[in-house]
Design a protein around this motif. Structure first.
Motif, PDB file in Angstrom:
ATOM      1  N   SER A   1       8.438   5.614  -7.621  1.00  0.00           N
ATOM      2  CA  SER A   1       9.393   4.515  -7.812  1.00  0.00           C
ATOM      3  C   SER A   1       8.663   3.241  -8.221  1.00  0.00           C
ATOM      4  O   SER A   1       8.066   2.569  -7.381  1.00  0.00           O
ATOM      5  N   HIS A   2       8.735   2.942  -9.522  1.00  0.00           N
ATOM      6  CA  HIS A   2       8.123   1.699  -9.998  1.00  0.00           C
ATOM      7  C   HIS A   2       8.853   0.477  -9.441  1.00  0.00           C
ATOM      8  O   HIS A   2       8.251  -0.554  -9.173  1.00  0.00           O
ATOM      9  N   ALA A   3      10.175   0.598  -9.282  1.00  0.00           N
ATOM     10  CA  ALA A   3      10.956  -0.525  -8.762  1.00  0.00           C
ATOM     11  C   ALA A   3      10.485  -0.909  -7.362  1.00  0.00           C
ATOM     12  O   ALA A   3      10.334  -2.086  -7.035  1.00  0.00           O
ATOM     13  N   ALA A   4      10.248   0.102  -6.516  1.00  0.00           N
ATOM     14  CA  ALA A   4       9.781  -0.161  -5.151  1.00  0.00           C
ATOM     15  C   ALA A   4       8.392  -0.791  -5.173  1.00  0.00           C
ATOM     16  O   ALA A   4       8.094  -1.695  -4.382  1.00  0.00           O
TER      17      ALA A   4
ATOM     18  N   GLN B   1       0.826  -1.205   0.000  1.00  0.00           N
ATOM     19  CA  GLN B   1       0.000   0.000   0.000  1.00  0.00           C
ATOM     20  C   GLN B   1       0.861   1.256   0.000  1.00  0.00           C
ATOM     21  O   GLN B   1       0.558   2.231  -0.684  1.00  0.00           O
ATOM     22  N   GLN B   2       1.965   1.228   0.744  1.00  0.00           N
ATOM     23  CA  GLN B   2       2.831   2.400   0.806  1.00  0.00           C
ATOM     24  C   GLN B   2       3.536   2.649  -0.529  1.00  0.00           C
ATOM     25  O   GLN B   2       3.580   3.776  -1.025  1.00  0.00           O
ATOM     26  N   ASN B   3       4.073   1.590  -1.125  1.00  0.00           N
ATOM     27  CA  ASN B   3       4.915   1.764  -2.312  1.00  0.00           C
ATOM     28  C   ASN B   3       4.156   1.737  -3.633  1.00  0.00           C
ATOM     29  O   ASN B   3       4.716   2.126  -4.666  1.00  0.00           O
ATOM     30  N   CYS B   4       2.922   1.261  -3.614  1.00  0.00           N
ATOM     31  CA  CYS B   4       2.120   1.219  -4.849  1.00  0.00           C
ATOM     32  C   CYS B   4       0.919   2.153  -4.773  1.00  0.00           C
ATOM     33  O   CYS B   4      -0.031   2.004  -5.532  1.00  0.00           O
ATOM     34  N   GLN B   5       0.980   3.117  -3.854  1.00  0.00           N
ATOM     35  CA  GLN B   5      -0.130   4.060  -3.716  1.00  0.00           C
ATOM     36  C   GLN B   5      -0.236   4.906  -4.985  1.00  0.00           C
ATOM     37  O   GLN B   5       0.695   5.617  -5.343  1.00  0.00           O
TER      38      GLN B   5
END
Length: 317
Positions: A260-263, A243-247
């Motif tokens: 950051s798509h990598a994250a 949720q944090q990295n794909c928000q």
């Protein structure tokens, strides 16, 4: 500086004041795990205990995705942050350290191919039309990659296609082992290989052996899947990380609030091998989803749709 939560816990337990506060938080977290309703006074006591930690290293500790005793570390994190675990949209802080930069993606296939014998080199070069097959051959260059891939494949295919059901829990553990212990230059290439045809797409979709790891006989409700996830420290942690990295962010050029798509892709990969394992929905697209439905969600349908939408219609992902 942030410490890992196991070290922070040991430091806290050696201090009598911190120890007493931590024991209160353990009781609070246990009550939430068993979904015991806390009365008003107990809730206040729990929140005060969390505030009492102040600048304690416990409050700022994090875990590493590939660390030993990861479950213990995550349990400590959620003990200290139990007030954050009320629902899906409150899981805004990942218990994991920030992912590494994008250098993992810069894999030179030519260098890897040079490690092969002449015969295998020509075979690898011939995989240009099927990047997923090529990624598998590259995995075979690493003893660890091929061993752990074989391990989960054998576990996840037991019982498939017969009356016996596979052992989903063991299958998930095998998948997590693979994605946590094998270098990302191998795992990401296998999971995210770019396809131009359905033969390649089928191989990509079946990377995680979906008959066992992904699909049930009937689709459960997504809210049930969420509840099941929140009872498990690893799944809850991976969900918070996702949720944090794909928000998604509508105003952002790349669609990601974290830019950051990598994250995001690393966080997506972390969901595989949990009760909320996602996968590709077909052989001809890169659309992904959870294996669940929002039918019969009653007055919680909006919440259910949001959970499913984090995977199905997420601009960042």
């Amino acid at each position: 500086p942030r410490s890992d939560c196991i070290a922070a816990e040991q430091l806290c337990l050696s201090d009598s004041t911190c120890n007493a506060t931590y024991r209160i938080l353990e009781h609070c977290a246990l009550a939430k795990t068993h979904i015991l309703p806390l009365d008003h006074d107990s809730r206040v006591r729990c929140l005060n205990a969390e505030l009492d930690l102040g600048n304690s290293s416990l409050l700022h500790c994090r875990c590493h995705r590939r660390m030993k005793r990861q479950e213990h570390c995550l349990r400590v994190f959620w003990t200290v942050h139990s007030s954050m675990a009320d629902g899906y949209f409150n899981l805004e802080t990942s218990p994991y350290e920030n992912p590494a930069n994008e250098e993992h993606w810069k894999t030179d296939y030519n260098k890897l191919a040079a490690l092969l014998s002449g015969k295998d080199c020509s075979q690898l070069a011939g995989d240009a039309t099927n990047p997923c097959l090529k990624a598998t051959h590259v995995c075979n260059l690493s003893k660890k990659c091929v061993r752990l891939r074989t391990d989960y494949a054998s576990i996840c295919t037991k019982g498939a296609g017969s009356e016996d059901t596979c052992d989903r829990r063991k299958c998930h553990r095998g998948l997590r082992n693979f994605f946590e212990k094998v270098p990302e230059e191998f795992t990401k290439r296998i999971l995210f290989c770019p396809c131009q045809d359905e033969l390649c797409g089928e191989r990509r979709r079946k990377t995680i052996v979906p008959d066992c790891s992904f699909q049930y006989n009937t689709k459960p409700n997504c809210l049930w899947l969420l509840d099941f996830c929140l009872e498990d420290h690893i799944c809850k942690s991976r969900l918070a990380d996702f949720q944090q990295n794909c928000q998604p962010a509508d105003m952002s050029p790349d669609g990601c609030s974290q830019h950051s798509h990598a994250a995001c892709l690393q966080a997506y990969m972390g969901m595989i091998g949990t009760p909320m394992t996602p996968n590709y929905v077909s052989n001809s697209s890169v659309e992904v989803s959870l294996w669940c439905t929002c039918e019969s969600s009653g007055n919680q349908k909006e919440k259910c749709d949001q959970i499913l939408g984090m995977f199905e219609s997420n601009k960042c992902l």
